[in-house]
Scaffold this motif. Structure first.
Motif, PDB file in Angstrom:
ATOM      1  N   THR A 132       0.830  -1.206   0.000  1.00  0.00           N
ATOM      2  CA  THR A 132       0.000   0.000   0.000  1.00  0.00           C
ATOM      3  C   THR A 132       0.862   1.253   0.000  1.00  0.00           C
ATOM      4  N   LEU A 133       1.888   1.258   0.825  1.00  0.00           N
ATOM      5  CA  LEU A 133       2.791   2.398   0.908  1.00  0.00           C
ATOM      6  C   LEU A 133       3.428   2.691  -0.450  1.00  0.00           C
ATOM      7  N   CYS A 134       4.014   1.686  -1.061  1.00  0.00           N
ATOM      8  CA  CYS A 134       4.711   1.882  -2.334  1.00  0.00           C
ATOM      9  C   CYS A 134       3.748   2.261  -3.456  1.00  0.00           C
ATOM     10  N   ARG A 135       2.585   1.641  -3.455  1.00  0.00           N
ATOM     11  CA  ARG A 135       1.620   1.924  -4.514  1.00  0.00           C
ATOM     12  C   ARG A 135       1.127   3.376  -4.456  1.00  0.00           C
ATOM     13  N   HIS A 136       0.788   3.838  -3.271  1.00  0.00           N
ATOM     14  CA  HIS A 136       0.283   5.208  -3.132  1.00  0.00           C
ATOM     15  C   HIS A 136       1.374   6.244  -3.394  1.00  0.00           C
ATOM     16  N   LEU A 137       2.587   5.976  -2.955  1.00  0.00           N
ATOM     17  CA  LEU A 137       3.665   6.917  -3.193  1.00  0.00           C
ATOM     18  C   LEU A 137       3.899   7.130  -4.682  1.00  0.00           C
ATOM     19  N   VAL A 138       3.830   6.053  -5.447  1.00  0.00           N
ATOM     20  CA  VAL A 138       4.092   6.143  -6.887  1.00  0.00           C
ATOM     21  C   VAL A 138       2.902   6.725  -7.648  1.00  0.00           C
ATOM     22  N   SER A 139       1.699   6.323  -7.272  1.00  0.00           N
ATOM     23  CA  SER A 139       0.523   6.737  -8.051  1.00  0.00           C
ATOM     24  C   SER A 139      -0.014   8.112  -7.671  1.00  0.00           C
ATOM     25  N   ASP A 140       0.188   8.533  -6.433  1.00  0.00           N
ATOM     26  CA  ASP A 140      -0.472   9.750  -5.957  1.00  0.00           C
ATOM     27  C   ASP A 140       0.432  10.970  -5.847  1.00  0.00           C
ATOM     28  N   PHE A 141       1.738  10.780  -5.848  1.00  0.00           N
ATOM     29  CA  PHE A 141       2.629  11.902  -5.594  1.00  0.00           C
ATOM     30  C   PHE A 141       3.487  12.211  -6.817  1.00  0.00           C
ATOM     31  N   GLU A 142       3.567  13.479  -7.128  1.00  0.00           N
ATOM     32  CA  GLU A 142       4.229  13.943  -8.343  1.00  0.00           C
ATOM     33  C   GLU A 142       5.716  13.612  -8.347  1.00  0.00           C
ATOM     34  N   ASP A 143       6.191  13.126  -9.494  1.00  0.00           N
ATOM     35  CA  ASP A 143       7.615  12.839  -9.729  1.00  0.00           C
ATOM     36  C   ASP A 143       8.189  11.741  -8.846  1.00  0.00           C
ATOM     37  N   ILE A 144       7.339  10.925  -8.234  1.00  0.00           N
ATOM     38  CA  ILE A 144       7.831   9.719  -7.553  1.00  0.00           C
ATOM     39  C   ILE A 144       7.513   8.538  -8.461  1.00  0.00           C
ATOM     40  N   ASP A 145       8.553   7.971  -9.044  1.00  0.00           N
ATOM     41  CA  ASP A 145       8.369   6.889 -10.024  1.00  0.00           C
ATOM     42  C   ASP A 145       8.585   5.502  -9.416  1.00  0.00           C
ATOM     43  N   TYR A 146       9.347   5.423  -8.311  1.00  0.00           N
ATOM     44  CA  TYR A 146       9.630   4.139  -7.685  1.00  0.00           C
ATOM     45  C   TYR A 146       9.658   4.323  -6.167  1.00  0.00           C
ATOM     46  N   ALA A 147       9.253   3.288  -5.454  1.00  0.00           N
ATOM     47  CA  ALA A 147       9.256   3.335  -3.994  1.00  0.00           C
ATOM     48  C   ALA A 147       9.537   1.951  -3.442  1.00  0.00           C
ATOM     49  N   SER A 148      10.151   1.914  -2.269  1.00  0.00           N
ATOM     50  CA  SER A 148      10.450   0.621  -1.651  1.00  0.00           C
ATOM     51  C   SER A 148      10.470   0.763  -0.133  1.00  0.00           C
ATOM     52  N   LEU A 149      10.151  -0.328   0.532  1.00  0.00           N
ATOM     53  CA  LEU A 149      10.250  -0.426   1.994  1.00  0.00           C
ATOM     54  C   LEU A 149      11.089  -1.658   2.299  1.00  0.00           C
ATOM     55  N   ILE A 150      12.191  -1.462   3.007  1.00  0.00           N
ATOM     56  CA  ILE A 150      13.101  -2.557   3.318  1.00  0.00           C
ATOM     57  C   ILE A 150      13.345  -2.590   4.820  1.00  0.00           C
ATOM     58  N   LEU A 151      13.216  -3.777   5.413  1.00  0.00           N
ATOM     59  CA  LEU A 151      13.486  -3.957   6.840  1.00  0.00           C
ATOM     60  C   LEU A 151      14.799  -4.711   7.010  1.00  0.00           C
ATOM     61  N   PHE A 152      15.541  -4.383   8.068  1.00  0.00           N
ATOM     62  CA  PHE A 152      16.819  -5.023   8.338  1.00  0.00           C
ATOM     63  C   PHE A 152      16.650  -5.976   9.527  1.00  0.00           C
ATOM     64  N   ALA A 153      16.581  -7.261   9.217  1.00  0.00           N
ATOM     65  CA  ALA A 153      16.382  -8.276  10.257  1.00  0.00           C
ATOM     66  C   ALA A 153      16.751  -9.641   9.670  1.00  0.00           C
ATOM     67  N   ASP A 154      16.558 -10.666  10.438  1.00  0.00           N
ATOM     68  CA  ASP A 154      16.808 -12.024   9.958  1.00  0.00           C
ATOM     69  C   ASP A 154      15.656 -12.430   9.046  1.00  0.00           C
ATOM     70  N   PRO A 155      15.889 -12.612   7.744  1.00  0.00           N
ATOM     71  CA  PRO A 155      14.819 -12.968   6.819  1.00  0.00           C
ATOM     72  C   PRO A 155      14.090 -14.258   7.196  1.00  0.00           C
ATOM     73  N   LYS A 156      14.747 -15.135   7.954  1.00  0.00           N
ATOM     74  CA  LYS A 156      14.114 -16.400   8.349  1.00  0.00           C
ATOM     75  C   LYS A 156      13.081 -16.191   9.450  1.00  0.00           C
ATOM     76  N   ARG A 157      13.194 -15.071  10.168  1.00  0.00           N
ATOM     77  CA  ARG A 157      12.286 -14.829  11.288  1.00  0.00           C
ATOM     78  C   ARG A 157      11.233 -13.784  10.959  1.00  0.00           C
ATOM     79  N   VAL A 158      11.559 -12.904  10.027  1.00  0.00           N
ATOM     80  CA  VAL A 158      10.630 -11.826   9.659  1.00  0.00           C
ATOM     81  C   VAL A 158      10.509 -11.804   8.148  1.00  0.00           C
ATOM     82  N   GLY A 159       9.304 -11.595   7.659  1.00  0.00           N
ATOM     83  CA  GLY A 159       9.160 -11.475   6.214  1.00  0.00           C
ATOM     84  C   GLY A 159       7.887 -12.086   5.707  1.00  0.00           C
ATOM     85  N   GLY A 160       7.764 -12.100   4.414  1.00  0.00           N
ATOM     86  CA  GLY A 160       6.573 -12.622   3.772  1.00  0.00           C
ATOM     87  C   GLY A 160       6.788 -12.658   2.276  1.00  0.00           C
ATOM     88  N   ASN A 161       5.741 -12.942   1.570  1.00  0.00           N
ATOM     89  CA  ASN A 161       5.867 -13.065   0.122  1.00  0.00           C
ATOM     90  C   ASN A 161       6.307 -11.761  -0.533  1.00  0.00           C
TER      91      ASN A 161
END
Length: 234
Positions: free
Chosen positions: A105-134
């Protein structure tokens, strides 16, 4: 006391004339005929009457004022639009039921609703085996430090032109199309992460630009994301 040298012809000095006119602003109201006789050299070289010059100055000041008012109205309209779109984004983040949904939702709205934002990402720093999803991107703190450690050093937002490897880490396959980018460190719960936004325009994100909007979005993510994460990061 007038420091100007006395005139040999007995006429008042320019300083005295200027002082008199300042002290008697209504002088020309009683001597209107002089307005058409006085001549002032215009910047184009053409001599014009004092009255014509006054009209021209007033016209220039009026145009400048109109331009300023127009700029203020444009800024107000942009701010109103930014507020409405920010409100829509925040409400959507609050309604998210899973961390992956919040990220999408965050990335989609940032790109579609805000001027001159073409790409967006959210990255968490943790153990991928313990935190994460598809679709929730999680990388180890060591990998993040190796790839974008310089950007995270000050724990503040960064705006401008980034290096190729930094863009690849933040935006993956889109890195080659990015001209400038901005990122904001986040800390939802007791883990670290980063929000990245990018534009194809190399001049859009500059080191001198304000980051209030980014900080605002980061605060919302910091408050909403922890409750959506499972395990020890609740």
């Amino acid at each position: 006391m007038d420091s100007a040298s006395p005139k040999k012809d007995g006429l008042p000095s320019e300083t005295e004339v200027a002082r008199y006119l300042r002290n008697h602003p209504g002088f020309f109201l009683n001597n209107e005929d002089l307005l058409t006789e006085l001549k002032i050299t215009h910047k184009t070289g053409k001599a014009v009457s004092l009255l014509e010059r006054q009209v021209e100055v007033l016209r220039e000041r009026n145009m400048d004022m109109r331009n300023r008012i127009s700029s203020m109205l444009d800024n107000a309209q942009r701010n109103d639009l930014l507020f409405e779109r920010s409100k829509t984004l925040i409400l959507s983040l609050i309604e998210a039921r899973r961390a992956e949904e919040l990220s999408n939702t965050l990335c989609r709205h940032l790109v579609s609703d805000f001027e001159d934002i073409d790409y967006a990402s959210l990255i968490l720093f943790a153990d991928p085996k313990r935190v994460g999803g598809n679709s929730l991107r999680v990388v180890s703190p060591e990998q993040a430090q190796n790839q974008i450690g310089n950007l995270l050093r000050g724990k503040k937002s960064v705006c401008g032109v980034l290096r190729g490897e930094e863009l690849s880490f933040l935006f993956g396959k889109h890195a080659d199309h990015i001209g400038s980018a901005a990122l904001m460190p986040i800390q939802p719960g007791n883990i670290d992460g980063v929000i990245g936004i990018a534009s194809k325009n190399p001049q859009h994100f500059k080191s001198s630009m304000g980051t209030i909007f980014l900080e605002y979005i980061a605060d919302v993510v910091n408050r909403t994301l922890p409750r959506l994460m499972k395990g020890p990061f609740l």
